[in-house]
Design an enzyme around this catalytic site. Structure first.
Site, mmCIF file in Angstrom:
data_model
loop_
_atom_site.group_PDB
_atom_site.id
_atom_site.type_symbol
_atom_site.label_atom_id
_atom_site.label_comp_id
_atom_site.label_asym_id
_atom_site.label_seq_id
_atom_site.Cartn_x
_atom_site.Cartn_y
_atom_site.Cartn_z
ATOM 1 N N ASN A 1 -40.993 11.109 3.408
ATOM 2 C CA ASN A 1 -41.663 12.134 2.600
ATOM 3 C C ASN A 1 -40.891 12.236 1.288
ATOM 4 O O ASN A 1 -39.785 12.776 1.252
ATOM 5 C CB ASN A 1 -41.631 13.473 3.365
ATOM 6 C CG ASN A 1 -42.128 14.626 2.524
ATOM 7 O OD1 ASN A 1 -42.738 14.428 1.480
ATOM 8 N ND2 ASN A 1 -41.865 15.845 2.988
ATOM 9 N N LYS B 1 -41.598 13.981 -1.204
ATOM 10 C CA LYS B 1 -41.720 15.314 -1.823
ATOM 11 C C LYS B 1 -42.041 15.165 -3.319
ATOM 12 O O LYS B 1 -42.788 14.269 -3.677
ATOM 13 C CB LYS B 1 -40.443 16.131 -1.593
ATOM 14 C CG LYS B 1 -40.006 16.138 -0.130
ATOM 15 C CD LYS B 1 -38.979 17.184 0.156
ATOM 16 C CE LYS B 1 -38.508 17.048 1.590
ATOM 17 N NZ LYS B 1 -37.660 18.131 2.016
ATOM 18 N N HIS C 1 -46.236 21.138 6.149
ATOM 19 C CA HIS C 1 -44.787 21.060 5.927
ATOM 20 C C HIS C 1 -44.268 22.477 5.646
ATOM 21 O O HIS C 1 -44.936 23.275 4.982
ATOM 22 C CB HIS C 1 -44.491 20.135 4.746
ATOM 23 C CG HIS C 1 -43.041 19.778 4.661
ATOM 24 N ND1 HIS C 1 -42.100 20.675 4.191
ATOM 25 C CD2 HIS C 1 -42.363 18.670 5.016
ATOM 26 C CE1 HIS C 1 -40.898 20.098 4.251
ATOM 27 N NE2 HIS C 1 -41.032 18.889 4.752
ATOM 28 N N GLU D 1 -42.220 23.585 3.635
ATOM 29 C CA GLU D 1 -42.133 23.943 2.213
ATOM 30 C C GLU D 1 -43.481 24.441 1.698
ATOM 31 O O GLU D 1 -43.544 25.307 0.827
ATOM 32 C CB GLU D 1 -41.618 22.739 1.399
ATOM 33 C CG GLU D 1 -40.135 22.514 1.676
ATOM 34 C CD GLU D 1 -39.643 21.098 1.446
ATOM 35 O OE1 GLU D 1 -40.365 20.284 0.845
ATOM 36 O OE2 GLU D 1 -38.517 20.808 1.888
ATOM 37 N N GLU E 1 -39.705 20.105 12.745
ATOM 38 C CA GLU E 1 -38.702 20.139 11.687
ATOM 39 C C GLU E 1 -38.114 21.544 11.571
ATOM 40 O O GLU E 1 -38.712 22.425 10.920
ATOM 41 C CB GLU E 1 -39.341 19.778 10.343
ATOM 42 C CG GLU E 1 -39.978 18.402 10.322
ATOM 43 C CD GLU E 1 -40.121 17.903 8.895
ATOM 44 O OE1 GLU E 1 -39.508 16.884 8.583
ATOM 45 O OE2 GLU E 1 -40.797 18.555 8.091
ATOM 46 N N GLY F 1 -33.065 19.149 4.496
ATOM 47 C CA GLY F 1 -32.360 19.012 3.220
ATOM 48 C C GLY F 1 -31.017 19.710 3.183
ATOM 49 O O GLY F 1 -30.448 19.893 2.114
ATOM 50 N N SER G 1 -32.750 16.282 7.976
ATOM 51 C CA SER G 1 -31.490 15.601 7.679
ATOM 52 C C SER G 1 -31.248 14.353 8.536
ATOM 53 O O SER G 1 -30.112 14.071 8.921
ATOM 54 C CB SER G 1 -30.314 16.581 7.787
ATOM 55 O OG SER G 1 -30.467 17.624 6.837
ATOM 56 N N GLY H 1 -35.011 13.267 2.111
ATOM 57 C CA GLY H 1 -34.057 12.694 1.157
ATOM 58 C C GLY H 1 -33.717 11.225 1.401
ATOM 59 O O GLY H 1 -33.670 10.424 0.456
HETATM 60 C C1 PEP Z 1 -38.605 16.746 5.254
HETATM 61 O O1 PEP Z 1 -38.808 17.136 4.136
HETATM 62 O O2 PEP Z 1 -39.573 16.616 6.008
HETATM 63 C C2 PEP Z 1 -37.244 16.470 5.669
HETATM 64 C C3 PEP Z 1 -37.015 16.289 6.940
HETATM 65 O O3 PEP Z 1 -36.295 16.420 4.696
HETATM 66 P P1 PEP Z 1 -34.753 15.910 4.874
HETATM 67 O O4 PEP Z 1 -34.819 14.617 5.660
HETATM 68 O O5 PEP Z 1 -34.283 15.690 3.466
HETATM 69 O O6 PEP Z 1 -34.023 16.964 5.605
#
Ligand code: PEP
Length: 248
Positions: free
Chosen positions: A10, A12, A93, A95, A163, A169, A209, A231
């Site tokens: 992803n 983003k 998601h 966010e 998640e 993140g 992460s 990320g």
């Molecule tokens: C995500 O945005 O779905 C995510 C898991 O981000 P990260 O891997 O950066 O924690």
């Protein structure tokens, strides 16, 4: 029945045309792997060019509107995603749930619209730190999941990503026991709501992460059928080791 793993990136709100070399490298590496599906969900503006840069590779969007068309300034429909070359989309998601006040009912409508538009879909769920610390993570996330699933779906086309918001993140990863407990719980709740067959075939990914260093452990936990990666999906150097960890 063994479930084939899915490792999805992803991006983003990251990535310009100049970054598409990473998508090419990721797709070329994906072709050499066995028994794992790989996808990249990029910003809307990059979908068409990512498909050109990575022919035959699964490119997706990160959101879709639940209506087919209409006066929804700034929104993108499933048909538009498909037209741009996308084969999947992320919905729900955290966010978007937080920043755009998306409810689980909206997420279910988005998932249904995506499936009706011939897109695969990844439905995201997860709890805040407050909910986890209050000891309510299991029931909160399973209620969120059941309310976020469309009325009907084929498990070949719909996956779930658990998640925990506090792990996205932040560099904090849920512990193996926390992940297994949640994934097992979600599968049992889906079995109760939608039947054993659907629950047994449903892919439940972990996100939060995930990195090359922890991917092997996470992807081999019971009931973990892949990863949704933020990320660490931005570069082939970081994403390919995670993809490799997902191999059968
Ligand atoms: C995500 O945005 O779905 C995510 C898991 O981000 P990260 O891997 O950066 O924690």
């Amino acid at each position: 029945m063994a479930r084939r793993k899915l490792v999805a990136g992803n991006w983003k709100m990251h990535g310009l045309g100049a970054d598409l070399g990473e998508a090419t490298r990721i797709s070329m590496s994906a072709e050499t792997l066995d028994g794992v599906d790989v996808a990249l969900c990029v910003p809307f503006t990059l979908i068409e060019r990512a498909v050109e840069a990575a022919p035959g590779f699964a490119v997706g969007g990160q959101d879709v509107h639940h209506e087919e068309k209409g006066a929804f300034t700034g929104s993108i429909s499933a048909a538009m995603l498909k037209d741009a070359g996308a084969s999947l989309v992320i919905v729900g998601h955290s966010e978007r749930r937080e920043a755009f006040a998306e409810t689980s009912e909206t997420v279910a409508a988005k998932a249904a619209a995506a499936l009706a538009g011939d897109l695969d879909v990844i439905v995201c769920v997860g709890e805040s730190l407050d909910v986890r610390e209050a000891g309510n993570a299991l029931e909160t996330v399973s209620a969120q999941l059941i309310a976020s699933l469309p009325e009907t779906f084929d498990t070949d086309c719909l996956s779930v990503a658990y998640e925990p918001i506090w792990a996205i993140g932040t560099g904090k990863v849920a512990g193996p026991e926390e992940i297994e407990e949640m994934h097992g719980h979600l599968r049992r709740q889906v079995a109760a709501a939608r039947g054993e067959e659907i629950a047994g075939a449903l892919r439940i990914l972990y996100g939060g992460s995930v990195k090359g260093e922890n991917a092997d452990t996470i992807l081999h936990l019971s009931d973990v059928d892949g990863a949704l990666v933020g990320g660490a999906s931005l570069t082939a150097d970081q994403f390919v080791p995670i993809m490799k960890a997902g191999q059968a």
